[in-house]
Write a protein that holds these residues in place. Structure first.
Motif, PDB file in Angstrom:
ATOM      1  N   GLY A 129      47.932  49.822  35.494  1.00 31.60           N
ATOM      2  CA  GLY A 129      47.233  48.573  35.763  1.00 31.60           C
ATOM      3  C   GLY A 129      46.178  48.676  36.840  1.00 31.60           C
ATOM      4  O   GLY A 129      45.754  47.661  37.381  1.00 31.60           O
ATOM      5  N   LEU A 132      43.024  46.791  35.954  1.00 29.41           N
ATOM      6  CA  LEU A 132      43.189  45.343  36.047  1.00 29.41           C
ATOM      7  C   LEU A 132      42.999  44.864  37.480  1.00 29.41           C
ATOM      8  O   LEU A 132      42.273  43.892  37.742  1.00 29.41           O
ATOM      9  N   PHE A 133      43.631  45.537  38.432  1.00 25.80           N
ATOM     10  CA  PHE A 133      43.483  45.143  39.832  1.00 25.80           C
ATOM     11  C   PHE A 133      42.053  45.367  40.328  1.00 25.80           C
ATOM     12  O   PHE A 133      41.514  44.559  41.087  1.00 25.80           O
ATOM     13  N   ARG A 134      41.451  46.467  39.902  1.00 28.40           N
ATOM     14  CA  ARG A 134      40.084  46.736  40.329  1.00 28.40           C
ATOM     15  C   ARG A 134      39.133  45.658  39.836  1.00 28.40           C
ATOM     16  O   ARG A 134      38.263  45.181  40.591  1.00 28.40           O
ATOM     17  N   THR A 135      39.306  45.246  38.588  1.00 29.01           N
ATOM     18  CA  THR A 135      38.449  44.198  38.039  1.00 29.01           C
ATOM     19  C   THR A 135      38.702  42.860  38.712  1.00 29.01           C
ATOM     20  O   THR A 135      37.765  42.103  39.003  1.00 29.01           O
ATOM     21  N   ALA A 136      39.975  42.559  38.980  1.00 28.17           N
ATOM     22  CA  ALA A 136      40.311  41.277  39.605  1.00 28.17           C
ATOM     23  C   ALA A 136      39.702  41.153  41.001  1.00 28.17           C
ATOM     24  O   ALA A 136      39.205  40.085  41.377  1.00 28.17           O
ATOM     25  N   PHE A 137      39.711  42.241  41.772  1.00 26.44           N
ATOM     26  CA  PHE A 137      39.134  42.190  43.107  1.00 26.44           C
ATOM     27  C   PHE A 137      37.616  42.267  43.082  1.00 26.44           C
ATOM     28  O   PHE A 137      36.959  41.853  44.050  1.00 26.44           O
ATOM     29  N   ILE A 139      35.617  40.810  40.727  1.00 28.94           N
ATOM     30  CA  ILE A 139      35.016  39.610  40.149  1.00 28.94           C
ATOM     31  C   ILE A 139      34.307  38.743  41.190  1.00 28.94           C
ATOM     32  O   ILE A 139      33.191  38.258  40.949  1.00 28.94           O
ATOM     33  N   TRP A 198      35.738  37.164  51.038  1.00 31.04           N
ATOM     34  CA  TRP A 198      36.064  36.964  49.627  1.00 31.04           C
ATOM     35  C   TRP A 198      34.957  37.504  48.723  1.00 31.04           C
ATOM     36  O   TRP A 198      35.217  38.040  47.640  1.00 31.04           O
ATOM     37  N   GLY A 202      35.759  43.106  47.571  1.00 32.03           N
ATOM     38  CA  GLY A 202      35.951  43.758  46.278  1.00 32.03           C
ATOM     39  C   GLY A 202      34.876  44.777  45.963  1.00 32.03           C
ATOM     40  O   GLY A 202      35.160  45.849  45.416  1.00 32.03           O
TER      41      GLY A 202
END
Length: 329
Positions: A129, A132-137, A139, A198, A202
């Motif tokens: 995953g 998934l975490f890389r994309t979530a942070f 965004i 925020w 990322g």
């Protein structure tokens, strides 16, 4: 055998090139013809014209405006030399904005750097995953600063009991707080810092992840054979191998901090009154109010070049101390 029709190839004589038979294909890089140059000019011409007109011509015109008394007009004519620069550097408001941006930079740069590096180390250790975490942070880095500023201002820290921040504080018995209007203590810094974190953490996390993935695994395997684990691997291999990435991230963070504008302007903009009553102003906000509010384009242009010189100076100084760009780095 007829020698005129003999096709037996003789060895090439020393010093005499073998002639290429007529009709045989020539080897080597083909030279572009007129049609190729025409296609190149047709495709790149509009971009080059637009770049030169709207960037370099605009920069040159802005520099000429900084040497003239341009009030309410962008036409050249009334030359004043360096008077705009002297007036700007003697302005207490502008010098105060420089002090505020230095304070903001001194805090936001190390905090963003540490948060991005720590988050990258955690995501890098995830086996399943990770994407998934890389994309979530990542965004939030695609969100507009203006949209994020309005979201922070109207929803999270709007000062009303129904605001998200006050609602969460109410669960623990805290009274509703006017975050952007509180100057003692200056709680508006909480809004500014959380918004910048925020939006940026990322993006720089992804840069650190790229640096972590470029470290050869053989180094960790060799260190593991010597009994190195945990903190020794971090300080002995990971951090030294991330040096170039860390220096590049620091440079980007410094430049982004000095160019702060959108969140400061949109958080403290109160409609017709602008940001004149804002508790904190960055140099870009002050110059925007000078050029667009007071329509003193000469003074505003001078301030733009002063700020540019400051950013270039800080960047070169940082590169000097960190050794960024040296051979062998």
């Amino acid at each position: 055998m007829n020698p005129a029709t003999d096709i037996t190839l003789e060895p090439e004589r020393a010093g005499r090139p073998v002639p290429t038979p007529r009709g045989a294909a020539r080897t080597g890089r083909p030279r572009p013809g007129r049609s190729g140059w025409f296609a190149f000019v047709l495709l790149t011409g509009p971009m080059l014209i637009g770049l030169g007109l709207f960037k370099y011509v605009a920069i040159g015109w802005s520099f000429l405006l900084s040497l003239s008394d341009a009030r309410g007009t962008i036409a050249l004519g009334h030359w004043v030399g360096l008077d705009n620069y002297r007036t700007l550097l003697a302005d207490q408001t502008f010098r105060g904005s420089l002090g505020q941006i230095l304070l903001f930079t001194a805090f936001i740069v190390p905090v963003t750097f540490a948060a991005s590096l720590g988050l990258a180390l955690l995501v890098h250790r995830i086996r399943r995953g990770r994407a998934l975490f890389r994309t979530a942070f990542l965004i939030p880095a695609a969100v507009s600063y203006v949209a994020a500023s309005l979201l922070w201002k109207m929803c999270l820290f709007n000062g009303l009991p129904t605001g998200i921040a006050n609602m969460i504080g109410g669960w623990f018995g805290a009274e509703p707080t006017a975050w952007l209007q509180s100057t003692s203590p200056p709680l508006y810094w909480v809004v500014l810092v959380t918004l910048r974190l925020w939006l940026q953490v990322g993006f720089y996390m992804v840069l650190f992840l790229a640096g972590l993935q470029a470290i050869p695994k053989e180094l960790y395997e060799a260190a593991a054979l010597d009994g190195a684990t945990g903190r020794r691997l971090l300080t002995g291999i990971t951090l030294p191998m991330l040096r170039n990435t860390a220096v590049a991230v620091l440079m980007l963070l410094f430049i982004a901090a000095f160019q702060a504008f959108d969140e400061f302007y949109n958080l403290f903009n109160s409609g017709l009154s602008g940001t004149g009553t804002a508790p904190v102003q960055t140099p870009l906000v002050h110059l925007y109010n000078t050029a667009m509010g007071s329509q003193n384009y000469g003074l505003g242009s001078a301030g733009a070049f002063v700020l540019t010189a400051l950013i270039v100076g800080v960047t070169l100084l940082q590169g000097r101390f960190t050794g960024f760009g040296r051979r062998g780095e």
